[in-house]
Design an enzyme around this catalytic site. Sequence first.
Site, PDB file in Angstrom:
ATOM      1  N   ASP A   1       0.843  -1.186   0.000  1.00 45.93           N
ATOM      2  CA  ASP A   1       0.000   0.000   0.000  1.00 45.93           C
ATOM      3  C   ASP A   1       0.884   1.244   0.000  1.00 45.93           C
ATOM      4  O   ASP A   1       2.112   1.148  -0.057  1.00 45.93           O
ATOM      5  CB  ASP A   1      -0.987  -0.013   1.177  1.00 45.93           C
ATOM      6  CG  ASP A   1      -0.309   0.153   2.534  1.00 45.93           C
ATOM      7  OD1 ASP A   1       0.843   0.634   2.617  1.00 45.93           O
ATOM      8  OD2 ASP A   1      -0.945  -0.207   3.534  1.00 45.93           O
ATOM      9  N   GLY A   2       0.241   2.399   0.032  1.00 50.24           N
ATOM     10  CA  GLY A   2       0.957   3.661  -0.086  1.00 50.24           C
ATOM     11  C   GLY A   2       1.973   3.912   1.027  1.00 50.24           C
ATOM     12  O   GLY A   2       2.783   4.837   0.922  1.00 50.24           O
TER      13      GLY A   2
END
Lengths: 144, 144, 144, 144
Positions: free
Chosen positions: A16-17
Amino acid sequence: MSEFLWPVRVYWEDTDGGGVVYYANYLRYLERARTEWLRTLGYSQRELAHDPGLIFTVIALEIEYRRPARLDDALLVSCTPRREGAASVSFAQEIHRAQSAAARPGELVASARVRVACVDARSFRPQRLPDFLLNALPKAQEPV
Amino acid sequence: MSEFLWPVRVYWEDTDGGGVVYYANYLRYLERARTEWLRTLGYSQRELAHDPGLIFTVIALEIEYRRPARLDDALLVSCTPRREGAASVSFAQEIHRAQSAAARPGELVASARVRVACVDARSFRPQRLPDFLLNALPKAQEPV
Amino acid sequence: MSEFLWPVRVYWEDTDGGGVVYYANYLRYLERARTEWLRTLGYSQRELAHDPGLIFTVIALEIEYRRPARLDDALLVSCTPRREGAASVSFAQEIHRAQSAAARPGELVASARVRVACVDARSFRPQRLPDFLLNALPKAQEPV
Amino acid sequence: MSEFLWPVRVYWEDTDGGGVVYYANYLRYLERARTEWLRTLGYSQRELAHDPGLIFTVIALEIEYRRPARLDDALLVSCTPRREGAASVSFAQEIHRAQSAAARPGELVASARVRVACVDARSFRPQRLPDFLLNALPKAQEPV
């Protein structure tokens, strides 16, 4: 009973980010190891869903996230099952980083306990575990 | 026919380690808009799968990614359907960043064309589109 | 140049309520094969993102879904890259069911063309492909 | 403190071949509710990651799956936070089916406890919770 280990590679899809594996995606890794453990017993879940019409559904789990896994990491997922009554199985599972040279577990990434019930594929009602599975599982009171 | 727009928020689950939405996840957004457009016609896909036993399956798509969407972005997904023969629908879809004040499309994030076939829920064989859907769709040669 | 093939197994996580692989998830398979092809050149994407600060981002794709893949299917994903100018690569990719005995491609599941640009990991501005990659790629006009 | 509820719709992307929501995807729903609860305090996670450079990472969770959610279900996800020391928050969360007419919780689908730590966005080292969050959280010993 020796420990079952399944290798997993971390891809972009898993991260994820924050630059690490998204917390829900570790559950996908755990499920792959359980599926492959079942396959070592000679059974695929698609066949079991078709005949005798059984599927396995997670009814509870606990997981502790110890260290983040990152893109391109090679992981090893363990799977140690125990019988819980006639209709469910409890899996102790760990995710470790693989040691680069050997395919052996290194740092602990996450540890989990996953309770799985055997249910009818249509009604989702609890069913007795199939014999091949009962025979493969140590009982809770037996030493592993 | 006015354009159908569906709002989507970007969460951690959608992003990847590059800090932007993972490229496959835009397809999830597109499918949500198609599903909600169908719901405006009064139909849910679960009901259609049960009776008359139809599901919609994507047979081809093209997508261009123009600008990355990021965590917390508010997006608007459009959905402009057209009939393609008796058994399939073609959707022109765009994803825009929502303009902060109004819920109006801003910068273009991605544009896509998605071809969807109507199939039998069990056999996956092509089926004629249900009447409610045929009636709602402009034909390819008609102006939208 | 011989074709690169990467094996993929279908798990529960990949399927949807229609009993087949969810249409967006084939894009994850395609990306795994591209990642592993890059690894055969001796490079990981995490290292490239750190130094020289490059990531690869999909700018467009087309995919045709020919036959549904199902739970427990063993698939093979191909990856045939071609240079497109100085800053992007085009991949022709196919997903086939693996033939049970040999690890050889059987029925075609999906075919795709994926255009990938090389960009700066922070600014997302286009960058020249690194030399190791330029050297590994046939030009568009060369026979593969 | 009144309960925070966030509505979630089940799409194809969330389901698996068993016809129900895939067990890992409930964690995505839980995270959406935590994110939106944080937004009600006036903060987005992207801003916090940039300045003051904090992100929230799940360090442990327990979840019980009570009834399967299915395609097209409308769900409500609750989020009741409690402070745990200076650097972490514990969330009690439940997922209920929404009652069709009113947007009120119906049948319980799943219940969870999620422990989240505040960490530095780069080093992943524990950090003190920001003041706005400390002030919004009841302490563990206080009645909620």
